[in-house]
Design a protein around this motif. Structure first.
Motif, PDB file in Angstrom:
ATOM      1  N   CYS A 160       0.828  -1.223   0.000  1.00 60.94           N
ATOM      2  CA  CYS A 160       0.000   0.000   0.000  1.00 60.94           C
ATOM      3  C   CYS A 160       0.858   1.267   0.000  1.00 60.94           C
ATOM      4  CB  CYS A 160      -0.921  -0.007   1.211  1.00 60.94           C
ATOM      5  SG  CYS A 160      -1.840   1.511   1.443  1.00 60.94           S
ATOM      6  N   CYS A 180      -2.128   6.086  -0.856  1.00 54.87           N
ATOM      7  CA  CYS A 180      -2.591   7.146  -1.743  1.00 54.87           C
ATOM      8  C   CYS A 180      -4.016   7.555  -1.422  1.00 54.87           C
ATOM      9  CB  CYS A 180      -2.524   6.673  -3.193  1.00 54.87           C
ATOM     10  SG  CYS A 180      -3.678   5.331  -3.530  1.00 54.87           S
ATOM     11  N   GLY A 181      -4.725   6.717  -0.678  1.00 56.14           N
ATOM     12  CA  GLY A 181      -6.067   7.086  -0.253  1.00 56.14           C
ATOM     13  C   GLY A 181      -7.111   7.110  -1.346  1.00 56.14           C
ATOM     14  N   CYS A 229      -8.701   4.603  -2.292  1.00 60.86           N
ATOM     15  CA  CYS A 229      -9.763   3.745  -1.774  1.00 60.86           C
ATOM     16  C   CYS A 229     -10.635   4.518  -0.795  1.00 60.86           C
ATOM     17  CB  CYS A 229      -9.155   2.518  -1.113  1.00 60.86           C
ATOM     18  SG  CYS A 229      -7.913   2.900   0.130  1.00 60.86           S
ATOM     19  N   CYS A 236      -7.675   0.804  -6.470  1.00 62.53           N
ATOM     20  CA  CYS A 236      -6.349   0.690  -5.845  1.00 62.53           C
ATOM     21  C   CYS A 236      -5.260   0.464  -6.892  1.00 62.53           C
ATOM     22  CB  CYS A 236      -6.340  -0.457  -4.843  1.00 62.53           C
ATOM     23  SG  CYS A 236      -4.719  -0.708  -4.106  1.00 62.53           S
TER      24      CYS A 236
HETATM   25  S1  SF4 Z   1      -5.875   2.655  -2.886  1.00 62.82           S
HETATM   26 FE1  SF4 Z   1      -5.847   2.420  -0.692  1.00 62.82          FE
HETATM   27  S2  SF4 Z   1      -5.014   0.393  -0.338  1.00 62.82           S
HETATM   28 FE2  SF4 Z   1      -4.551   0.922  -2.453  1.00 62.82          FE
HETATM   29  S3  SF4 Z   1      -2.522   1.778  -2.315  1.00 62.82           S
HETATM   30 FE3  SF4 Z   1      -3.934   3.493  -2.174  1.00 62.82          FE
HETATM   31  S4  SF4 Z   1      -4.238   3.761   0.015  1.00 62.82           S
HETATM   32 FE4  SF4 Z   1      -3.295   1.772  -0.255  1.00 62.82          FE
END
Ligand code: SF4
Ligand code: SF4
Lengths: 260, 650
Positions: free
Chosen positions: B247, B250-251, B253, B331
């Motif tokens: 992970c 990056c947020g 999700c 993601c």
């Molecule tokens: S989308 Fe969420 S789980 Fe995937 S890398 Fe970004 S923060 Fe991590």
């Protein structure tokens, strides 16, 4: 104070029957009894079943987190009472809990009374909770109609049937249900001769007697729904000998046409 | 000069630390459960998965995607060149010039990273991630300068003695901080860990089918004789642990999670970070992103052998998820949040017996009556008492098996079912239903973690289906569609399953039904998660609406980015409170495009969206819209009936 490590609780469980699908399951009241047993004695409380009950149904009790269920093998035609009496005489027990009646079979609700009679223990019917135990006596909360409660002090050992007012049974889980042991012992198998002659037919819903309430306001309706029925020709007999009391009951039964 | 011996030493030290850290990290993952992967094939496929599949996701943010290509590509290339040049002392223009280009590219990329970090959006984590761009700049800048100076491209004595010393000192600081972030930090849990774990995660992903444009959304089959669900971090498969470590915080999700937006105590990013805390041991005190709404950061602690619920994650967090897969879709590291959440739920349900709220009751009903409402299993056909539906048991064979689903017990869903039957009849489709032989598909049981009940329902249904001959199964319920299509296969049930939107669209294309133009106002379409993201069906519903003469006003979040209605994953059953209701937010999305009607393709969505207080757009299932627009061939015109008119005399 709960769970009490020294308390010996045995819960008598039967295989229930789902009202809609007819499938075997844990019986609802028995499950509430198990829940109460878990509260009082934790996972040390015992589960006892007599007969050749369906395994799926019985395992649901184990799924509540108990390690073992004692299954007294007595055959499908046997009377459960002698087997239970024998079991309870040989296993020290302080409190016997069970549902009010089974969900299938005879479902007469007589087992606790017959046990009480043969063991010489008091029977408390329809309890909602057991609050504490002190000096060999238990404070038992009995459920009465319309949400009323009565606190009774009962000497150990005793038998209690658990009302629907008692806390709901916890969820049963697959893991513990699978791991739990169904321990088998052989019990006194006395064939229930009387029952062999019976015929079983599906029950028909009984007509309900309608209670017409002539209430003008919401408050009146609320009162009618919750208040203790006043009088209504009933009679509380406190004095007098047992014989007189019994005669009064007999008279009522004859007048109501129950006994002819 | 000083750098001649210091630089190789620094490099060796950093590389050694990286190696030690990497081995340590690999051992942390190996605490997980075994899962077979294709070792060599996976590693070989990794570059392609990175360049194609991962970038396909990253590219949704164009600037960030280019930034990453420059920075990461520059870094990998420079490392490959730095080792021969500065460790083994090879001197060649063929090495130094590419190195200059690589570091310059990386520097440019790092500037963009830096710029984004100046005003980071709320979804990004701060903390150590804030220093990353500085170290990227330091690393690329220092090596660029150093290479420029030593390459002989500049005139001799360009800087003079003092200038040389000052520069050497600056370069040393830059190189040291760059190396420690990029190599040391990579092995020891710094932000750069994502590159190392991410690359391996791509190679050993648990769902390799997802690469190369494929889809893999069905839950993995569970062996009921083994461990039931995940109690402690070490109960995850090793490559799930590896995935958590990938992970990048990056947020993305977090930004799409409906439960997070509703203020329920779930944030998929934080959840994955908590799993990292669990696998590495420690607390979440260093977490510098958005918390679970309403939950303080810093209190969670865990290690691979400590139960997750109690200490690391609250059960409420796990039960807030609607399993909508928006996070998984978004993601860039291809992490599988939903798998992890359901794995942990499975332990709570099957081992602890603590499914919250109505969960226990619903599961009990499914066990006792094969439907979640506890209705008499013999009353499944009551909804169609007047429809005279052909039963499979009578016909034995039909072209289409209409899977009715539990909607048969719900009065609103019955309207959808009846609409669909009228379409089937209008098109003269040879169909039949299972009637009372049908059981719940097992979807809800499985999402609530009860794989035992799911498997018994699935096996029961598969056995029933195997008795009859039919070409395809059609259903109006996307959840049943998903389960039968993607999850029954593991238990021996392989069928051609269609959602009713696909099937009706086929009927229209084949000219088997004629449609009138829709006469209502503006229409928008809500993609059900289990139809869209789970099964990739975005087109048929839209084509169908078009056939009705409707031009869909798309909501901002539609298609693969559709926002969940809040009805999936048993969320309405476990009912974890938040600040808003997910369904309200979805209806707000529709209000923003002034929709008067929301077309849906799922009875659960219908129930959720219709639960929003009026005034709100009308909610209509596709089947209902189509049934309303059916042009029924005029029956033989009989003799006109005239009735004597009644006159009003006064
Ligand atoms: S989308 Fe969420 S789980 Fe995937 S890398 Fe970004 S923060 Fe991590
Ligand atoms: S599946 Fe949906 S609800 Fe669950 S964490 Fe992901 S985005 Fe949130």
């Amino acid at each position: 104070m709960w769970p009490d490590p020294n308390l010996k609780v045995a819960t008598l469980v039967s295989v229930g029957q789902h009202p809609k699908s007819g499938r075997a399951r844990r019986a609802e009241q028995d499950a509430r009894a198990v829940e109460l047993g878990l509260k009082m004695a934790g996972t040390r409380s015992r589960l006892v079943n007599v007969g050749a009950g369906d395994e799926t149904g019985l395992r649901q009790y184990l799924g509540m987190g108990l390690p073992e269920l004692m299954q007294v093998k007595a055959g499908t035609e046997a009377d459960a009472v002698p087997a239970l009496v024998e079991h309870l005489k040989t296993h020290p027990t302080d409190i016997v809990l069970t549902g009010i009646r089974a969900e299938q079979g005879e479902a007469s609700g007589m087992v606790p009374y017959l046990l009480g009679e043969q063991l010489g223990w008091p029977v408390v019917s329809r309890i909602a909770d057991i609050q504490k135990i002190e000096d060999g006596k238990a404070d038992v909360l009995q459920a009465l109609p319309r949400g009323q409660r009565r606190l009774l002090r009962v000497p150990l050992p005793f038998i209690a049937t658990v009302d629907n007012a008692a806390p709901e049974a916890r969820q049963y889980a697959y893991g513990p249900a699978r791991r739990g042991q169904l321990a088998e012992t052989n019990g006194t198998a006395i064939v229930d001769e009387a029952r062999l002659e019976w015929q079983e037919t599906p029950a028909k819903p009984r007509p309900k007697r309608l209670n017409v309430v002539k209430a003008k306001s919401a408050a009146d309706r609320f009162k009618a729904a919750t208040a203790k029925p006043q009088g209504q020709g009933g009679q509380v007999i406190r004095d007098g000998t047992d014989r007189e009391k019994a005669e009064a009951i007999m008279e009522l039964l004859i007048s109501e046409g129950v006994v002819r | 000069m000083l750098l001649d011996w210091l630089l190789p030493t620094l490099l060796i030290a950093a590389l050694a630390l990286l190696a030690i850290g990497a081995i340590r990290r690999i051992n942390l993952w190996r605490a997980g459960q075994p899962e077979a992967v294709k070792l060599i094939a996976g590693l070989m496929a990794m570059p392609r998965r990175y360049l194609v599949d991962l970038h396909h996701v990253v590219e949704r943010d164009k600037v960030m995607s280019n930034t990453h290509v420059a920075t990461a590509g520059g870094f990998v290339l420079s490392m490959l060149l730095i080792i021969p040049v500065y460790l083994f002392g090879l001197e060649s223009r063929w090495l130094t010039i590419p190195l200059l280009i690589a570091t310059a590219a990386m520097f440019t990329g790092a500037i963009f990273v830096y710029r984004r970090r100046r005003n980071p959006p709320a979804r990004l984590s701060k903390g150590p991630w804030m220093r990353l761009p500085k170290n990227l700049l330091a690393f690329s800048g220092s090596f660029f300068l150093l290479t420029l100076l030593t390459s002989g491209l500049l005139p001799e004595n360009f800087l003079g003695v003092w200038g040389g010393w000052v520069l050497t000192a600056i370069l040393l600081v830059g190189i040291a901080s760059g190396l420690s972030e990029l190599l040391f930090g990579m092995g020891w849990g710094g932000p750069m860990k994502h590159a190392f774990a991410g690359a391996l995660h791509l190679a050993f992903h648990r769902r390799p089918e997802r690469f190369g444009g494929g889809r893999s959304t069905g839950l993995k089959p569970v062996n009921l004789d083994g461990a039931l669900g995940v109690a402690e971090p070490k109960d995850f498969k090793w490559n799930q642990l590896l995935g958590f470590d990938a992970c990048v915080q990056c947020g993305r999700c977090e930004a799409v999670c409906p439960a997070f937006a509703a203020g329920q105590p779930l944030n998929p990013k934080k959840l994955i970070q908590d799993m990292v805390v669990g696998l590495a041991g420690g607390t979440d005190a260093n977490y510098a992103g958005s918390p679970y709404p309403g939950t303080e950061v810093g209190k969670a602690h865990g290690n691979p052998h400590q139960p997750i619920v109690d200490g690391l994650v609250n059960a409420d967090t796990l039960w807030s998820c609607t399993t909508c897969r928006a996070c998984v879709e978004e993601c860039p590291m291809m992490i599988e949040h939903v798998d992890a959440i359901v794995d942990m739920r499975r332990h709570i349900t099957l081992e602890r017996g603590e499914t919250p709220n109505k969960g226990a009751e619903v599961l009990d009903n499914l066990i006792a009556t094969d439907n979640p409402g506890g209705y008499d299993p013999g009353s499944r056909m009551n909804w169609a008492a007047d429809l005279d539906l052909p039963l499979m048991a009578d016909k034995q064979e039909a072209e289409v098996l209409f899977w009715v689903s539990d909607g048969c017990f719900d009065m609103r869903s019955q309207r959808i079912l009846r609409a669909f039957v009228s379409i089937l009849k209008a098109a003269n489709v040879d169909f039949a239903v299972l009637g009372n032989e049908e059981c719940d598909s097992g979807d809800v049981a499985r999402r609530l973690g009860d794989d035992a009940t799911f498997q018994s329902l699935a096996k029961h249904n598969i056995a029933t289906l195997s008795q009859y001959r039919f070409k395809r199964i059609v259903t109006t319920d996307p959840h049943a569609f998903h389960v039968i299509n993607n999850e029954y296969g593991d238990f021996g049930g392989h069928y051609e399953v269609l959602h009713h939107s696909t099937f009706i669209n086929e009927l229209v294309e084949q000219g088997r039904i004629q449609l009138d133009r829709f006469k209502g106002g503006t229409v928008t379409y809500h993609d059900p998660c289990y139809l869209g993201r789970y099964n990739g069906e975005y087109e048929s519903p839209r084509a169908l609406l078009k056939a009705l003469g409707i031009e869909v006003s798309e909501m901002e979040r539609s298609g693969y980015r559709s926002r969940c209605c809040g009805g999936g994953g048993g969320a309405p059953i476990t009912d974890i409170p938040g600040e808003h209701r997910i369904a309200d937010m979805r209806v707000d999305d529709a209000r923003q495009v002034d929709a008067e009607t929301i077309a849906v393709a799922c009875q659960q969505c219908t129930a959720m969206l219709e639960g929003v207080v009026e005034p709100r757009p009308e909610i209509r299932d596709l089947a209902e819209l189509v049934a309303d627009g059916l042009v029924v061939e005029a029956a033989e015109p009989g003799p006109a009936k005239t009735r004597p008119a009644v006159e009003e005399v006064h």
